[in-house]
Design an enzyme around this catalytic site. Structure first.
Site, PDB file in Angstrom:
ATOM      1  N   CYS A   1       0.847  -1.231   0.154  1.00 28.63           N
ATOM      2  CA  CYS A   1      -0.100   0.079  -0.015  1.00 28.63           C
ATOM      3  C   CYS A   1       0.995   1.206  -0.044  1.00 28.63           C
ATOM      4  CB  CYS A   1      -1.102   0.141   1.215  1.00 28.63           C
ATOM      5  SG  CYS A   1      -2.024  -1.340   1.378  1.00 28.63           S
TER       6      CYS A   1
ATOM      7  N   GLU B   1       5.146 -14.554 -13.142  1.00 26.33           N
ATOM      8  CA  GLU B   1       4.649 -13.491 -12.526  1.00 26.33           C
ATOM      9  C   GLU B   1       3.843 -12.490 -13.681  1.00 26.33           C
ATOM     10  OE1 GLU B   1       7.385 -11.413  -9.505  1.00 26.33           O
ATOM     11  OE2 GLU B   1       8.597 -11.738 -11.485  1.00 26.33           O
TER      12      GLU B   1
ATOM     13  N   GLU C   1      14.675 -18.173 -11.590  1.00 23.82           N
ATOM     14  CA  GLU C   1      14.301 -16.841 -11.801  1.00 23.82           C
ATOM     15  C   GLU C   1      13.620 -16.617 -13.247  1.00 23.82           C
ATOM     16  OE1 GLU C   1      14.095 -14.280 -10.243  1.00 23.82           O
ATOM     17  OE2 GLU C   1      14.021 -12.503 -11.604  1.00 23.82           O
TER      18      GLU C   1
ATOM     19  N   HIS D   1      13.821 -37.645 -11.828  1.00 25.97           N
ATOM     20  CA  HIS D   1      13.048 -38.086 -10.838  1.00 25.97           C
ATOM     21  C   HIS D   1      11.873 -37.497 -10.578  1.00 25.97           C
ATOM     22  CE1 HIS D   1      16.960 -39.821  -9.629  1.00 25.97           C
ATOM     23  NE2 HIS D   1      17.691 -38.625  -9.873  1.00 25.97           N
TER      24      HIS D   1
ATOM     25  N   LYS E   1       5.004  -4.831  -5.580  1.00 22.89           N
ATOM     26  CA  LYS E   1       6.372  -4.491  -5.740  1.00 22.89           C
ATOM     27  C   LYS E   1       7.084  -4.692  -4.223  1.00 22.89           C
ATOM     28  CE  LYS E   1      10.289  -2.944  -8.138  1.00 22.89           C
ATOM     29  NZ  LYS E   1      10.680  -4.404  -8.550  1.00 22.89           N
TER      30      LYS E   1
ATOM     31  N   ARG F   1       3.139   0.114  -5.243  1.00 22.54           N
ATOM     32  CA  ARG F   1       3.009  -0.565  -4.009  1.00 22.54           C
ATOM     33  C   ARG F   1       1.953  -1.396  -3.635  1.00 22.54           C
ATOM     34  NH1 ARG F   1       6.886   1.517  -0.501  1.00 22.54           N
ATOM     35  NH2 ARG F   1       5.610   0.800   1.305  1.00 22.54           N
TER      36      ARG F   1
ATOM     37  N   TRP G   1      -2.920  -2.583  -1.649  1.00 21.28           N
ATOM     38  CA  TRP G   1      -2.790  -3.832  -1.967  1.00 21.28           C
ATOM     39  C   TRP G   1      -3.432  -4.687  -0.812  1.00 21.28           C
ATOM     40  CZ3 TRP G   1      -0.317  -8.373   0.267  1.00 21.28           C
ATOM     41  CH2 TRP G   1      -0.283  -9.376  -0.557  1.00 21.28           C
TER      42      TRP G   1
ATOM     43  N   LYS H   1       9.820 -15.160 -13.324  1.00 22.00           N
ATOM     44  CA  LYS H   1       9.308 -14.002 -14.471  1.00 22.00           C
ATOM     45  C   LYS H   1       8.343 -14.346 -15.164  1.00 22.00           C
ATOM     46  CE  LYS H   1      11.094 -11.350 -12.711  1.00 22.00           C
ATOM     47  NZ  LYS H   1      11.932 -11.245 -11.744  1.00 22.00           N
TER      48      LYS H   1
ATOM     49  N   ASN I   1      -0.884   1.621   5.672  1.00 21.68           N
ATOM     50  CA  ASN I   1      -0.002   0.627   5.034  1.00 21.68           C
ATOM     51  C   ASN I   1       0.345  -0.399   6.191  1.00 21.68           C
ATOM     52  OD1 ASN I   1       1.843  -0.972   3.766  1.00 21.68           O
ATOM     53  ND2 ASN I   1       3.290   0.941   3.733  1.00 21.68           N
ATOM     54  N   GLY I   2       0.050  -1.524   6.063  1.00 18.64           N
ATOM     55  CA  GLY I   2       0.520  -2.578   7.425  1.00 18.64           C
ATOM     56  C   GLY I   2      -0.670  -3.636   7.666  1.00 18.64           C
TER      57      GLY I   2
HETATM   58  C1  G6P Z   1       8.060  -8.788  -4.177  1.00 17.20           C
HETATM   59  C2  G6P Z   1       8.353  -8.157  -5.635  1.00 17.20           C
HETATM   60  C3  G6P Z   1       9.523  -9.328  -6.083  1.00 17.20           C
HETATM   61  C4  G6P Z   1      10.699  -9.032  -5.123  1.00 17.20           C
HETATM   62  C5  G6P Z   1      10.169  -9.416  -3.696  1.00 17.20           C
HETATM   63  C6  G6P Z   1      11.407  -9.079  -2.542  1.00 17.20           C
HETATM   64  O1  G6P Z   1       7.514 -10.027  -4.294  1.00 17.20           O
HETATM   65  O2  G6P Z   1       7.280  -8.572  -6.461  1.00 17.20           O
HETATM   66  O3  G6P Z   1       9.834  -8.686  -7.391  1.00 17.20           O
HETATM   67  O4  G6P Z   1      11.748  -9.740  -5.648  1.00 17.20           O
HETATM   68  O5  G6P Z   1       9.278  -8.806  -3.401  1.00 17.20           O
HETATM   69  O6  G6P Z   1      11.604  -7.830  -2.752  1.00 17.20           O
HETATM   70  P1  G6P Z   1      12.741  -7.109  -2.199  1.00 17.20           P
HETATM   71  O7  G6P Z   1      12.499  -5.612  -2.337  1.00 17.20           O
HETATM   72  O8  G6P Z   1      13.234  -7.525  -0.829  1.00 17.20           O
HETATM   73  O9  G6P Z   1      14.075  -7.540  -3.176  1.00 17.20           O
END
Ligand code: G6P
Length: 608
Positions: free
Chosen positions: A2, A488, A481, A504, A603, A27, A72, A485, A97-98
């Site tokens: 948020c 996501e 990774e 396996h 994010k 956010r 969020w 991606k 926020n929280g």
């Molecule tokens: C969220 C974001 C990811 C990120 C993760 C950790 O899930 O969408 O892209 O890798 O948080 O965030 P940080 O800011 O701690 O790297």
């Protein structure tokens, strides 16, 4: 997560709030809302669409005091009734926020006292609690402090009252918040990007701070209630760095910024002739000489960076290294070793689980702490004794790209510095690695030239439901990774496996509808990987192979080869990340998803 923004000014603050919210949308973007105080009344607009929709709805709103919020959702669906700010008794409005953990108890008590709840949020208890104290004649500051004393959980809040037209109250504990100091006007925001158009002078609130913010002054009280002075910082963030420019999406822009981001992160190194521990802080040499192992803590993409670093740290620096997901570590009974260097990795430096994991490590007796982070003023950096800042610049796309590759660059530097200090790096090797690091930005630039080919390859994926990513050794985390991606931003179910594990279990999934993406660097494991790829082909699986120059792999029936320009040795995971980012991006474009703001995600994850 948020985002919160607030303003008290002698002009209409609605455009300021809207612009701030637009910047804070990363956010959370489940809903947005704002409240302004106008003629002793609270005027509120809320929307479950994006900030642009809220802007259209608030075209007629006007006031010189207000707060805004982009959400969020945690408690309660992303509906208009759950959108912030939340109002109590037409008098007090709160943006939060929280997460308030004891909200159910408080809600029951406040209901018994006659308060009616109009939302399913945890936040509404804050509004009613403040109202209960304010309506008894306390100042807004005193009422907020009394309410906060009853809360368990994490918060950053902004509060306004209908009958208090030139004052904001705000507080933080566990979620970020700062004050903006303008000329005869003041602001609050979750991060500085929200205020760039109105001021660069910012005051970072500390944990437990509560502040009263007026037009020309502010007063800050620390967790014990003492009045404190916090320094004013001048932000150097440029508003250009927040603009999209020639690109279609922030993610695309950020993928293409990687050569520059790597060069900036490695700047101190590129111009020096030798590696020194000082790049991690003044106390680094002393700390590094006392450690015998490494523990890496992080979430999401940052966790994947840690997984790559484990291969480097053990092989090059000879240090035992474990890597844990922060949200697991913080609740696990583990065995602390005071000689361990605890490395936290985070783009934002505000991820709640990573912060809590660091606090947990400290509480367990760990004193050697280092953070690798992209935000200099973040809580994580402030809580760590040592630090290395990645200089990726603001990352806005929710799917992390340039933050990841710069984290890898920083972790490679850490490896080299530790190896050198431990006598495991000859002068010759040091020079060779420095040379490779200096070459890295242009090597990354060369990989970006694959964009057109990858865009064409992506057309094969749009109709797929699943995808399997394979890698071996230090490229296994790159496969992880790549899969992250893809899921996501394209919502295709993707999994990653170390290629040797294929037989396996996951091989059972392979058929003509399962694309298998293989990361194939020209390294010691190449021949073994080739055998694994044969196993896939024999089952009719369609292979997409990202291979280095010199691997002698070729395109053939069912095998699509993407040739990387070179093999980068230890730095290869950094280069191999880039085509997988581009693949995810172009598949998402094919599918027409919201690339920069994928559904259900945010994010900066400042809640547990
Ligand atoms: C969220 C974001 C990811 C990120 C993760 C950790 O899930 O969408 O892209 O890798 O948080 O965030 P940080 O800011 O701690 O790297």
């Amino acid at each position: 997560m948020c985002g919160i923004v607030g303003a008290v000014a002698q002009r209409n603050v609605v455009p300021i709030l809207l612009q701030g919210l637009q910047r804070l949308e990363y956010r959370g973007y489940d809903s947005a809302g704002l409240v302004v105080v106008n003629n002793n009344r609270l005027e509120r607009e809320r929307s479950t669409g994006r900030v642009a929709e809220l802007a259209a709805k608030s075209a007629r709103s006007s006031g010189q005091l207000g707060i805004g919020h982009t959400r969020w959702a945690t408690h309660g669906a992303p509906s208009e009734r759950n959108a912030h700010p939340l109002i109590s008794g037409g008098l007090v409005a709160v943006a939060h926020n929280g997460i308030i953990e004891n909200y159910e108890v408080l809600r029951a008590r406040l209901s018994a006292e006659g308060y009616e709840f109009a939302s399913d949020t945890d936040t509404e208890v804050i509004a009613h609690l403040i109202h209960s104290h304010y309506a008894r004649g306390n100042s807004l500051l005193a009422a907020t402090r009394s309410a906060l004393a009853e809360l368990v959980g994490a918060y950053a809040i902004g509060v306004v009252a209908a009958d208090n037209p030139a004052q904001l109250v705000c507080a933080r504990r566990g979620s970020p918040l700062l004050l903006g100091v303008g000329d005869g006007e003041r602001f609050i925001a979750s991060d500085v990007s929200a205020l760039l158009e109105v001021t660069r002078n910012v005051v970072y609130l500390e944990e437990g701070d509560v502040a009263e913010v007026n037009l020309r002054s502010h007063r800050i009280f620390d967790a014990s209630g003492e009045a404190v002075e916090r320094p004013v910082h001048v932000s150097t963030l440029s508003s250009d760095s927040m603009e999209l420019g020639e690109y279609r999406h922030y993610m695309q822009k950020e993928i293409f910024e990687q050569p520059q981001a790597l060069a900036d992160t490695l700047e101190a190194v590129c111009y020096s002739q030798s590696l020194v521990p000082g790049i991690f802080g003044a106390e680094a040499a002393a700390a590094f000489s006392q450690i015998d192992s490494i523990l890496i803590l992080a979430c999401g993409t940052s966790h994947h960076a840690g997984l790559v670093a484990r291969y480097w740290l053990e092989e090059i620096a000879g240090l035992p290294c474990s890597v844990e997901i922060a949200s697991e570590y913080r609740y696990r009974v583990s065995v602390p070793n005071p000689k361990t260097l605890v490395v936290t990795i985070s783009q934002s430096g505000e991820t709640a689980d990573t912060l809590a994991a660091l606090s947990h490590a400290k509480a367990m007796g760990h004193t050697h702490t280092l953070s690798i982070c992209n935000v200099p003023e973040s809580a994580l950096v402030r809580l760590s004794r040592l630090r290395m800042l990645t200089r990726a610049g603001p990352e806005i796309g929710v799917a992390s790209t340039k933050a990841f590759t710069t984290q890898l660059a920083a972790l490679f530097l850490l490896t080299l510095v530790l190896a050198k200090q431990r006598g495991r790096l000859s002068a010759e090797e040091e020079q060779r690695h420095l040379h490779e690091l200096r070459h890295l930005p242009s090597a990354a630039q060369a990989v970006l030239k694959l964009e057109g080919d990858i865009a064409r390859l992506a057309e094969n994926f749009a109709a797929k439901q699943h995808a399997l990513f394979l890698g071996r050794g230090m490229h296994y985390p790159i496969a992880l990774e790549g899969a992250l991606k893809l899921k996501e931003i394209s919502y295709i179910h993707a999994e990653a496996y170390p290629a040797g594990e294929l037989k396996h279990g996951p091989l059972a999934l392979v058929d003509k509808d399962m694309p298998v993406i293989a990361v194939a660097p020209n390294d010691a494991l190449l021949e073994k990987l080739k055998s694994n790829l044969q196993e896939v082909r024999a089952r009719g699986g369609e292979l997409y192979v990202f291979a280095d120059a010199g691997t002698r792999l070729h395109s053939s029936d069912g095998v699509h080869l993407m040739q990387m320009p070179e093999h980068a040795g230890y730095l290869s995971p950094i280069l191999h990340t880039i085509p997988l980012q581009l693949l995810a991006y172009y598949v998402a474009l094919q599918k027409g998803t919201d690339v920069d703001k994928p559904r259900n995600l945010a994010k900066s994850v400042t809640v547990e």
